[in-house]
Design a protein around this motif. Structure first.
Motif, PDB file in Angstrom:
ATOM      1  N   PHE A 174      30.202  40.185 -15.341  1.00  0.00           N
ATOM      2  CA  PHE A 174      31.171  39.336 -14.662  1.00  0.00           C
ATOM      3  C   PHE A 174      30.563  38.734 -13.410  1.00  0.00           C
ATOM      4  CE2 PHE A 174      31.660  43.548 -12.872  1.00  0.00           C
ATOM      5  CZ  PHE A 174      31.935  43.361 -11.526  1.00  0.00           C
ATOM      6  N   GLY A 175      31.191  37.650 -12.948  1.00  0.00           N
ATOM      7  CA  GLY A 175      30.698  37.020 -11.732  1.00  0.00           C
ATOM      8  C   GLY A 175      31.436  35.739 -11.444  1.00  0.00           C
ATOM      9  N   GLY A 176      30.897  34.965 -10.520  1.00  0.00           N
ATOM     10  CA  GLY A 176      31.517  33.716 -10.123  1.00  0.00           C
ATOM     11  C   GLY A 176      31.336  33.462  -8.636  1.00  0.00           C
ATOM     12  N   ASP A 177      32.184  32.603  -8.120  1.00  0.00           N
ATOM     13  CA  ASP A 177      32.189  32.256  -6.699  1.00  0.00           C
ATOM     14  C   ASP A 177      33.237  33.131  -6.025  1.00  0.00           C
ATOM     15  OD1 ASP A 177      32.440  31.189  -4.184  1.00  0.00           O
ATOM     16  OD2 ASP A 177      32.832  29.137  -4.834  1.00  0.00           O
ATOM     17  N   PHE A 178      32.773  34.155  -5.297  1.00  0.00           N
ATOM     18  CA  PHE A 178      33.688  35.106  -4.670  1.00  0.00           C
ATOM     19  C   PHE A 178      33.977  34.758  -3.210  1.00  0.00           C
ATOM     20  CE2 PHE A 178      32.250  38.682  -7.779  1.00  0.00           C
ATOM     21  CZ  PHE A 178      32.892  38.018  -8.811  1.00  0.00           C
ATOM     22  N   ASN A 179      33.337  33.740  -2.677  1.00  0.00           N
ATOM     23  CA  ASN A 179      33.645  33.242  -1.334  1.00  0.00           C
ATOM     24  C   ASN A 179      33.593  34.330  -0.258  1.00  0.00           C
ATOM     25  OD1 ASN A 179      34.016  30.394  -1.249  1.00  0.00           O
ATOM     26  ND2 ASN A 179      35.884  30.603  -2.475  1.00  0.00           N
ATOM     27  N   VAL A 180      32.680  35.267  -0.424  1.00  0.00           N
ATOM     28  CA  VAL A 180      32.496  36.306   0.585  1.00  0.00           C
ATOM     29  C   VAL A 180      31.067  36.814   0.469  1.00  0.00           C
ATOM     30  CG1 VAL A 180      33.273  38.216  -0.891  1.00  0.00           C
ATOM     31  CG2 VAL A 180      33.527  38.394   1.593  1.00  0.00           C
ATOM     32  N   VAL A 181      30.471  37.205   1.610  1.00  0.00           N
ATOM     33  CA  VAL A 181      29.080  37.641   1.604  1.00  0.00           C
ATOM     34  C   VAL A 181      28.979  39.101   1.174  1.00  0.00           C
ATOM     35  CG1 VAL A 181      28.432  35.967   3.384  1.00  0.00           C
ATOM     36  CG2 VAL A 181      29.152  38.287   4.056  1.00  0.00           C
ATOM     37  N   PRO A 182      27.785  39.558   0.748  1.00  0.00           N
ATOM     38  CA  PRO A 182      27.615  40.937   0.288  1.00  0.00           C
ATOM     39  C   PRO A 182      27.699  41.941   1.434  1.00  0.00           C
ATOM     40  CG  PRO A 182      25.749  39.540  -0.352  1.00  0.00           C
ATOM     41  CD  PRO A 182      26.572  38.769   0.616  1.00  0.00           C
ATOM     42  N   CYS A 235      33.547  38.008 -17.826  1.00  0.00           N
ATOM     43  CA  CYS A 235      34.659  37.615 -16.947  1.00  0.00           C
ATOM     44  C   CYS A 235      34.120  36.785 -15.792  1.00  0.00           C
ATOM     45  CB  CYS A 235      35.389  38.834 -16.373  1.00  0.00           C
ATOM     46  SG  CYS A 235      36.134  39.938 -17.597  1.00  0.00           S
ATOM     47  N   THR A 236      34.909  35.817 -15.371  1.00  0.00           N
ATOM     48  CA  THR A 236      34.554  35.040 -14.189  1.00  0.00           C
ATOM     49  C   THR A 236      35.780  34.857 -13.318  1.00  0.00           C
ATOM     50  OG1 THR A 236      33.442  33.041 -13.392  1.00  0.00           O
ATOM     51  CG2 THR A 236      34.980  32.766 -15.220  1.00  0.00           C
ATOM     52  N   ALA A 237      35.545  34.543 -12.044  1.00  0.00           N
ATOM     53  CA  ALA A 237      36.641  34.369 -11.094  1.00  0.00           C
ATOM     54  C   ALA A 237      36.193  33.468  -9.955  1.00  0.00           C
ATOM     55  CB  ALA A 237      37.098  35.727 -10.542  1.00  0.00           C
ATOM     56  N   HIS A 238      37.187  32.929  -9.263  1.00  0.00           N
ATOM     57  CA  HIS A 238      36.965  32.125  -8.061  1.00  0.00           C
ATOM     58  C   HIS A 238      37.958  32.633  -7.022  1.00  0.00           C
ATOM     59  CE1 HIS A 238      36.385  27.808  -6.257  1.00  0.00           C
ATOM     60  NE2 HIS A 238      35.864  28.760  -5.499  1.00  0.00           N
ATOM     61  N   LYS A 247      25.063  33.870   0.764  1.00  0.00           N
ATOM     62  CA  LYS A 247      25.282  34.279  -0.627  1.00  0.00           C
ATOM     63  C   LYS A 247      26.769  34.515  -0.848  1.00  0.00           C
ATOM     64  CE  LYS A 247      24.366  37.871  -4.090  1.00  0.00           C
ATOM     65  NZ  LYS A 247      24.115  36.934  -5.216  1.00  0.00           N
ATOM     66  N   ILE A 248      27.381  33.743  -1.767  1.00  0.00           N
ATOM     67  CA  ILE A 248      28.775  33.972  -2.146  1.00  0.00           C
ATOM     68  C   ILE A 248      28.975  33.904  -3.663  1.00  0.00           C
ATOM     69  CG2 ILE A 248      29.743  33.190   0.057  1.00  0.00           C
ATOM     70  CD1 ILE A 248      30.429  30.528  -1.251  1.00  0.00           C
ATOM     71  N   ASP A 249      27.880  33.693  -4.410  1.00  0.00           N
ATOM     72  CA  ASP A 249      27.962  33.608  -5.871  1.00  0.00           C
ATOM     73  C   ASP A 249      27.245  34.810  -6.477  1.00  0.00           C
ATOM     74  OD1 ASP A 249      29.000  30.622  -6.405  1.00  0.00           O
ATOM     75  OD2 ASP A 249      27.607  30.601  -4.708  1.00  0.00           O
ATOM     76  N   TYR A 250      27.827  35.376  -7.551  1.00  0.00           N
ATOM     77  CA  TYR A 250      27.381  36.677  -8.038  1.00  0.00           C
ATOM     78  C   TYR A 250      27.379  36.744  -9.561  1.00  0.00           C
ATOM     79  CZ  TYR A 250      28.489  38.066  -3.233  1.00  0.00           C
ATOM     80  OH  TYR A 250      28.549  38.159  -1.853  1.00  0.00           O
ATOM     81  N   ILE A 251      26.514  37.636 -10.078  1.00  0.00           N
ATOM     82  CA  ILE A 251      26.584  38.100 -11.459  1.00  0.00           C
ATOM     83  C   ILE A 251      26.412  39.620 -11.427  1.00  0.00           C
ATOM     84  CG2 ILE A 251      25.520  38.107 -13.743  1.00  0.00           C
ATOM     85  CD1 ILE A 251      24.624  35.243 -13.271  1.00  0.00           C
ATOM     86  N   PHE A 252      27.421  40.332 -11.901  1.00  0.00           N
ATOM     87  CA  PHE A 252      27.395  41.788 -11.975  1.00  0.00           C
ATOM     88  C   PHE A 252      27.269  42.231 -13.433  1.00  0.00           C
ATOM     89  CE2 PHE A 252      29.356  41.389  -7.807  1.00  0.00           C
ATOM     90  CZ  PHE A 252      28.868  42.489  -7.104  1.00  0.00           C
ATOM     91  N   ALA A 253      26.531  43.318 -13.643  1.00  0.00           N
ATOM     92  CA  ALA A 253      26.383  43.928 -14.963  1.00  0.00           C
ATOM     93  C   ALA A 253      26.678  45.423 -14.830  1.00  0.00           C
ATOM     94  CB  ALA A 253      24.965  43.706 -15.484  1.00  0.00           C
ATOM     95  N   PRO A 254      26.885  46.119 -15.955  1.00  0.00           N
ATOM     96  CA  PRO A 254      27.092  47.567 -15.870  1.00  0.00           C
ATOM     97  C   PRO A 254      25.945  48.263 -15.153  1.00  0.00           C
ATOM     98  CG  PRO A 254      27.637  46.771 -18.065  1.00  0.00           C
ATOM     99  CD  PRO A 254      27.001  45.615 -17.336  1.00  0.00           C
ATOM    100  N   ALA A 255      26.233  49.405 -14.541  1.00  0.00           N
ATOM    101  CA  ALA A 255      25.228  50.122 -13.758  1.00  0.00           C
ATOM    102  C   ALA A 255      24.032  50.533 -14.606  1.00  0.00           C
ATOM    103  CB  ALA A 255      25.861  51.351 -13.107  1.00  0.00           C
ATOM    104  N   THR A 256      24.261  50.655 -15.930  1.00  0.00           N
ATOM    105  CA  THR A 256      23.173  51.060 -16.825  1.00  0.00           C
ATOM    106  C   THR A 256      22.273  49.896 -17.226  1.00  0.00           C
ATOM    107  OG1 THR A 256      24.644  50.760 -18.716  1.00  0.00           O
ATOM    108  CG2 THR A 256      24.496  52.986 -17.774  1.00  0.00           C
TER     109      THR A 256
END
Length: 497
Positions: A404-412, A363-366, A459-468
């Motif tokens: 999932f990931g993408g440009d979330f336009n917000v810092v961590p 999945c991706t999002a902006h 940092k505003i771009d991300y890639i997330f994976a399952p916790a495992t």
């Protein structure tokens, strides 16, 4: 790959049906059947029939619109299906035929009984392709052509092949001949559910890239206004010699008509099949309850930008083993009116695709920009993050493993940057594992910068994976290339389940 074949077939059809274009409206035909938003059908209030683009009519009548198809939404074909587009932030809307990929056009230069005839033959949006939508007291819509200021009328009393043809010629308050129901076909017909994932899921080792390619909004970017071939080459180049190792690309700020070329470039580089899915960013359309896909800026030559690039939005490149995808509208700020000034706000999107045989979902999002006029407080970006979390964890069937990931336009959450709201992504970090998570012991929910801005970087771009998942590597080269964002590369390993 199948999408590219369809694209070429529609282009060939357009070359034979687009004829006698007025000089001021003529452009090189570049039809696109790709989905640019919700599909709509128009049903005339006057006779209860759906509007059809008469693709097989000859000459100057080719693809004229007639209200002549009976039945319900389930019987409609591509001739009766349209998508909504806007190149003026929702002031007006253009209709694009799914049958030939061309925009509905008001034939201002026609005379007599065909004056103002509507035909699906425009290769780009100009005034002849624009309509004001006016919601009527009964919930239906009147369409007023921007080209001549007249209402679209179904000519119920005409006969033969002109019976119920659509013309922009109504001058008075809309009656039944000028009123239409815009049926959202995606809502009316429903979508196809995700296929069941393979079980048990095997261990997976794969690579993902996320990159905001900056191909439309920022005029200082090298990718601004480029065509699909150029952008496809640049995307493949970012993958280096390892293009064949990648299983998904998250692409933001691309144009709809880039997708076929990107797909072809990936296939040439990897010697395997790809699908490039697309979801548009939209605007609310004035005078209506509807949204239209934002149009990409045209390409072409300097001072002659005439070639349509379709809608603007996000792309998701996945192997052609992917059999399902879905676009989502994310909760976004409404338009704002202060005095007589209207600030029109982009309505953001997410996009998911599955590979059932591997129990994988991408999945991706902006997210909203965070500018002073677009979610300055961060409320909507937090809502968008939570909506994406729910898509990944609540809506997706058990057994799928989602990256999932993408440009979330917000810092961590642990960022040292002054930008906020830092808590917007807290729930994502709690549920999943970000590519750069844990890089620094004192700031575990942080990562390397991805966006140069105002003499600094965040940092505003991300890639997330399952916790495992095991993060084998996470790379963020400080080189934006022809964009204004650095790409993020993740090498991930998922255990069997």
């Amino acid at each position: 790959m199948r999408r590219l074949i369809c694209h070429l077939a529609a282009l060939c059809a357009a070359l034979f049906t687009v004829v006698a274009l007025p000089t001021t409206e003529a452009h090189a035909a570049d039809a696109s059947p790709l989905p640019g938003g919700h599909r709509f059908a128009l049903r005339s209030e006057a006779n209860g029939l759906f509007v059809s683009a008469e693709i097989n009519d000859p000459g100057t009548q080719a693809a004229k619109l007639r209200a002549r198809t009976a039945g319900g939404p389930e019987v409609l074909g591509s001739w009766e299906k349209f998508t909504l587009h806007s190149d003026d932030k929702g002031v007006t809307a253009a209709l694009r035929s799914e049958a030939n990929g061309l925009y509905v056009t008001t034939e201002v230069n026609y005379t007599g009984g065909h004056a103002g005839l509507l035909r699906a033959r425009g290769t780009a949006i100009g005034d002849w392709q624009k309509f004001h939508l006016e919601k009527q007291p009964n919930g239906n819509y009147a369409l007023k052509s921007k080209a001549n200021g007249l209402y679209v009328t179904a000519e119920i009393n005409d006969s033969g092949t002109d019976q119920a043809m659509l013309r922009a010629r109504g001058t008075t308050s809309p009656g039944s001949w000028e009123r239409f129901t815009l049926v959202d076909l995606d809502a009316a017909l429903g979508g196809v559910s995700r296929p069941a994932p393979a079980s048990p899921a095997t261990a997976e080792d794969f690579r993902v890239m996320s990159w905001n390619v900056c191909a439309n909004v920022n005029e200082t970017c090298g990718n601004h206004r480029v065509g699909g071939d150029v952008l496809g080459d640049r995307i493949v180049a970012r993958l280096g010699g390892a293009a064949a190792d990648y299983d998904a690309l998250f692409l933001q700020e691309i144009c709809e008509k880039h997708t076929g070329a990107i797909e072809a470039k990936l296939e040439a580089a990897t010697k395997t099949g790809w699908h490039v899915r697309f979801a548009p960013i939209q605007y609310a359309v004035d005078g209506s309850l509807l949204k239209a896909a934002r149009s990409c800026a045209k390409t072409g030559t300097e001072n002659a930008w005439t070639v349509d690039r379709g809608a603007y939005g996000i792309g998701l490149a996945v192997p052609d083993a992917s059999t399902w995808s879905k676009a989502y509208e994310l909760a976004s700020p409404p338009n704002q009116t202060v005095g007589t000034t209207v600030t029109r706000i982009e309505q953001r999107a997410a996009l998911c695709a599955t590979i059932p045989a591997r129990a994988l979902q991408f999945c991706t999002a902006h997210f909203s920009s965070g500018l002073a006029t677009d979610d300055a407080t961060g409320k909507y970006r937090k809502d968008q993050a939570n909506q994406l979390r729910d898509i990944v964890h609540a809506e997706t069937p058990a057994g799928y493993r989602t990256v999932f990931g993408g440009d979330f336009n917000v810092v961590p959450p642990d960022s040292t940057a002054p930008d906020g709201p830092k808590e917007a992504l807290a729930d994502l970090y709690a549920a999943d594992r970000e590519c750069d998570e844990g890089l620094w012991a004192d700031r575990p929910s942080d990562g390397r910068v991805t966006k140069p801005v105002d003499g600094r970087a965040i940092k505003i771009d991300y890639i997330f994976a399952p916790a495992t998942a095991q993060i084998v590597s996470c790379e963020v080269p400080a080189d934006a290339g022809s964009s204004d964002h650095y790409p993020v590369f993740a090498h991930l390993r998922l255990p069997s389940a």
